[in-house]
Design a protein around this motif. Structure first.
Motif, PDB file in Angstrom:
ATOM      1  N   LEU A 177       0.828  -1.206   0.000  1.00  0.00           N
ATOM      2  CA  LEU A 177       0.000   0.000   0.000  1.00  0.00           C
ATOM      3  C   LEU A 177       0.864   1.257   0.000  1.00  0.00           C
ATOM      4  N   PHE A 178       1.978   1.232   0.719  1.00  0.00           N
ATOM      5  CA  PHE A 178       2.889   2.375   0.712  1.00  0.00           C
ATOM      6  C   PHE A 178       3.413   2.618  -0.696  1.00  0.00           C
ATOM      7  N   VAL A 179       3.889   1.557  -1.345  1.00  0.00           N
ATOM      8  CA  VAL A 179       4.427   1.687  -2.706  1.00  0.00           C
ATOM      9  C   VAL A 179       3.331   2.161  -3.664  1.00  0.00           C
ATOM     10  N   THR A 180       2.126   1.639  -3.514  1.00  0.00           N
ATOM     11  CA  THR A 180       1.006   2.061  -4.355  1.00  0.00           C
ATOM     12  C   THR A 180       0.688   3.542  -4.151  1.00  0.00           C
ATOM     13  N   ALA A 181       0.708   4.007  -2.918  1.00  0.00           N
ATOM     14  CA  ALA A 181       0.470   5.425  -2.635  1.00  0.00           C
ATOM     15  C   ALA A 181       1.553   6.285  -3.271  1.00  0.00           C
ATOM     16  N   PHE A 182       2.800   5.807  -3.238  1.00  0.00           N
ATOM     17  CA  PHE A 182       3.901   6.540  -3.864  1.00  0.00           C
ATOM     18  C   PHE A 182       3.688   6.651  -5.366  1.00  0.00           C
ATOM     19  N   ALA A 220       4.613  18.181  -8.714  1.00  0.00           N
ATOM     20  CA  ALA A 220       5.989  17.723  -8.883  1.00  0.00           C
ATOM     21  C   ALA A 220       6.304  16.845  -7.696  1.00  0.00           C
ATOM     22  N   PRO A 221       7.450  16.146  -7.702  1.00  0.00           N
ATOM     23  CA  PRO A 221       7.816  15.341  -6.529  1.00  0.00           C
ATOM     24  C   PRO A 221       7.885  16.143  -5.233  1.00  0.00           C
ATOM     25  N   THR A 222       8.028  17.467  -5.332  1.00  0.00           N
ATOM     26  CA  THR A 222       8.074  18.286  -4.122  1.00  0.00           C
ATOM     27  C   THR A 222       6.683  18.578  -3.593  1.00  0.00           C
ATOM     28  N   GLY A 223       5.642  18.231  -4.392  1.00  0.00           N
ATOM     29  CA  GLY A 223       4.283  18.488  -3.961  1.00  0.00           C
ATOM     30  C   GLY A 223       3.791  19.870  -4.342  1.00  0.00           C
ATOM     31  N   ARG A 224       4.576  20.608  -5.137  1.00  0.00           N
ATOM     32  CA  ARG A 224       4.175  21.949  -5.552  1.00  0.00           C
ATOM     33  C   ARG A 224       3.456  21.884  -6.893  1.00  0.00           C
ATOM     34  N   LEU A 255       3.207  10.052  -7.492  1.00  0.00           N
ATOM     35  CA  LEU A 255       4.028  10.405  -8.648  1.00  0.00           C
ATOM     36  C   LEU A 255       3.178  10.687  -9.883  1.00  0.00           C
ATOM     37  N   ARG A 256       2.093   9.974 -10.024  1.00  0.00           N
ATOM     38  CA  ARG A 256       1.248  10.087 -11.212  1.00  0.00           C
ATOM     39  C   ARG A 256       0.364  11.330 -11.215  1.00  0.00           C
ATOM     40  N   ARG A 257       0.305  12.020 -10.108  1.00  0.00           N
ATOM     41  CA  ARG A 257      -0.486  13.248 -10.066  1.00  0.00           C
ATOM     42  C   ARG A 257       0.093  14.219 -11.085  1.00  0.00           C
ATOM     43  N   THR A 258      -0.625  14.520 -12.127  1.00  0.00           N
ATOM     44  CA  THR A 258      -0.114  15.366 -13.201  1.00  0.00           C
ATOM     45  C   THR A 258       0.053  16.814 -12.783  1.00  0.00           C
TER      46      THR A 258
END
Length: 142
Positions: A111-116, A126-130, A120-123
């Motif tokens: 589940l952790f890996v799936t959440a990661f 960015a990886p920083t969450g911005r 990441l797939r959030r278009t």
């Protein structure tokens, strides 16, 4: 649901999974230290890493390192679990699933890996969450 809410949910899921993973492995440390010292040490080290990951996800603004370390550690724990029950590890082989801890640890790690991956797939992040700027396409521009 807004992208901010989705990011927050993914971070919460990952943090809870990291803590659950650490607790499960900490419960097993004493028996594994007796059975095979290096396995117990790996369980302890993995638990401490995952507690740090949980803190990193919740407290820090730059969460990429926590996501990467947590996903790598979770994947390594899954691999170790599978190897210990198939080909075995040096001086160590398990025959069963070690109920209920084995399946529970596999669930929280996966589940952790799936959440990661979802994070990441959030278009729009960015990886920083911005938020990322969207490209501007002008009609008729040369």
């Amino acid at each position: 649901m807004t992208s901010r809410v989705i990011r927050t949910v993914l971070l919460g899921v990952a943090a809870v999974c990291a803590v659950a993973n650490a607790v499960i492995h900490l419960i097993l440390v004493p028996s594994h230290l007796e059975e095979q010292l290096y396995i117990g040490v790996l369980f302890l080290a993995g638990s401490l890493v995952m507690l740090g990951v949980a803190a990193g996800l919740v407290v820090h603004r730059r969460r990429t390192a926590a996501w990467l370390i947590g996903s790598s550690t979770s994947a390594a724990m899954i691999a170790g679990f599978l190897l210990s029950r198939t080909v075995g590890l040096p001086g160590y082989h398990e025959d069963g699933w070690e109920l209920p801890y084995g399946p529970l640890s596999l669930i929280v790690e996966a589940l952790f890996v799936t959440a990661f991956v979802a994070w990441l797939r959030r278009t729009d992040t960015a990886p920083t969450g911005r938020p990322q700027p969207r490209p501007v396409h002008r009609v008729g521009a040369r």
